[in-house]
Design an enzyme around this catalytic site. Structure first.
Site, PDB file in Angstrom:
ATOM      1  N   SER A 118      -2.800  10.415  -5.928  1.00  0.00           N
ATOM      2  CA  SER A 118      -2.963  10.933  -3.925  1.00  0.00           C
ATOM      3  C   SER A 118      -4.631  11.308  -3.717  1.00  0.00           C
ATOM      4  CB  SER A 118      -2.398  12.659  -4.563  1.00  0.00           C
ATOM      5  OG  SER A 118      -1.547  12.066  -4.478  1.00  0.00           O
ATOM      6  N   HIS A 139      -0.636   3.679  -1.344  1.00  0.00           N
ATOM      7  CA  HIS A 139       0.227   5.063  -1.622  1.00  0.00           C
ATOM      8  C   HIS A 139       1.349   5.275  -0.784  1.00  0.00           C
ATOM      9  CE1 HIS A 139      -1.626   9.842  -0.660  1.00  0.00           C
ATOM     10  NE2 HIS A 139      -0.873   9.532  -1.610  1.00  0.00           N
ATOM     11  N   GLU A 151      -0.040   4.178   2.548  1.00  0.00           N
ATOM     12  CA  GLU A 151      -1.630   3.937   2.641  1.00  0.00           C
ATOM     13  C   GLU A 151      -2.094   2.958   1.509  1.00  0.00           C
ATOM     14  OE1 GLU A 151      -4.729   7.809   2.564  1.00  0.00           O
ATOM     15  OE2 GLU A 151      -3.625   8.128   2.098  1.00  0.00           O
ATOM     16  N   ASN A 189      -4.958  12.403   2.524  1.00  0.00           N
ATOM     17  CA  ASN A 189      -4.670  13.689   1.450  1.00  0.00           C
ATOM     18  C   ASN A 189      -6.782  14.562   1.849  1.00  0.00           C
ATOM     19  OD1 ASN A 189      -2.796  14.332  -0.021  1.00  0.00           O
ATOM     20  ND2 ASN A 189      -2.824  12.801  -0.946  1.00  0.00           N
TER      21      ASN A 189
END
Ligand SMILES: NC(=O)c1ccc[n+]([C@@H]2O[C@H](COP(=O)([O-])OP(=O)(O)OC[C@H]3O[C@@H](n4cnc5c(N)ncnc54)[C@H](O)[C@@H]3O)[C@@H](O)[C@H]2O)c1
Length: 282
Positions: A118, A139, A151, A189
């Site tokens: 993450s 991701h 991602e 994130n």
């Protein structure tokens, strides 16, 4: 590059979902974990998920055929059969470095090593291997079978060929890829986790209770779920780890984790996966 067999390391909530979407797209999958109980639980959960999707007529194949493409294994050496490895073990940089270093030793030189981290630097993960050009971030979002985004993170050393192969994988999985440069927390994130951390500060300071904070963000900001319920879904250990990576990576105190988040992780209140977080779960 064309991949037929994919290994997924970590059979937790992300690994099991990643295994499910690869198998649904026709890949053979090896689902690895150090904990055989996690593999059993992961296989049972993904089978339930596939059956639910079949009931809603969202699968083009029998769920048993899809599940049949996934083999669970605690044997690390079984990963040599994979052309692509997606690491989805616990969010801990030292642990991931160890896994990447071990993978680099046993996997053929052509194998691409991807991480579902993450927040941890793909450039640093790549640097522990002898194939830094074949290391990349992939991701997925939680819950993996339902969320459209992947991602794709380019480390400094990631080759164009490896990067392009991940865009093709995202396409085969029927997901939409967004590319992020390798900065702490990437895109999602970097933005999401400080918002969740601020919601925890709001609770910590007694500005509102958990239900009020979540209701306010659902009705006032049109979020599909409140930030505290989302933290419970993600896992509070993962949330803390991401905040620590942001805090250290940017050396900026605006990313300091809320003391309540640290305390809850210390108490083992990790959210849905342990049955207790900001809310209680059966
Ligand atoms: N939870 C989320 O919403 C979310 C979303 C996107 C990405 N991620 C990332 O995905 C990764 C996994 O998160 P999760 O939520 O699935 O965690 P989790 O705690 O549900 O599962 C982690 C699994 O990794 C296993 N594991 C630990 N060390 C291992 C090793 N050496 N070899 C094999 N397996 C090992 C554990 O036994 C556990 O089953 C983390 O990097 C996390 O940051 C999480």
């Amino acid at each position: 590059m064309s991949f037929k067999t994919v290994a997924v390391i970590g059979a937790g909530q992300m690994g099991q979902g990643i295994a499910q979407v690869f198998a649904t797209a026709g890949f053979n999958v090896i689902l690895n974990d150090i904990d055989s109980a996690a593999i059993e639980k992961g296989l049972a959960t993904l089978t339930r998920s596939l059956n639910k999707l079949a009931d809603k007529e969202l699968l083009s194949e029998d769920p048993a055929i899809i599940a049949g493409r996934i083999t669970g294994s605690t044997d690390f050496s079984a990963l040599v059969a994979a052309e692509l490895v997606v690491e989805a073990a616990t969010e801990n940089e030292a642990l991931k470095h160890k896994i990447f270093s071990q993978l680099d030793k046993i996997c053929p030189a052509s194998t691409v090593l991807a991480s579902n981290t993450s927040s941890i630097s793909i450039t640093r993960l790549a640097a522990v291997t002898e194939r830094p050009d074949k290391v990349v971030g992939l991701h997925f979002m939680n819950p993996v079978p339902l969320m459209k985004l992947i991602e794709v993170i380019k480390g400094l050393q990631t080759s164009e060929e490896t990067y392009q192969s991940m865009l093709e994988v995202a396409d085969k999985l029927n997901k939409t890829a967004v590319t992020s440069q390798d900065r702490p927390g990437f895109i999602v994130n970097r933005i999401l986790m400080p918002m969740i951390n601020e919601a925890i500060f709001t609770l910590y300071e007694g500005v509102g209770n958990a239900a009020e904070i979540d209701e306010a963000m659902k009705l006032g900001a049109a979020h599909p779920m409140g930030p505290l319920a989302l933290a419970d879904l993600i896992g509070l250990d993962t949330c803390l780890s991401i905040m620590q990576v942001l805090n250290e990576g940017f050396s900026d105190s605006k990313y300091r984790p809320c003391p309540l988040l640290k305390q809850m992780v210390d108490a083992g209140y990790l959210g849905r996966k342990t049955g207790r977080g900001f809310y209680q779960y059966d």
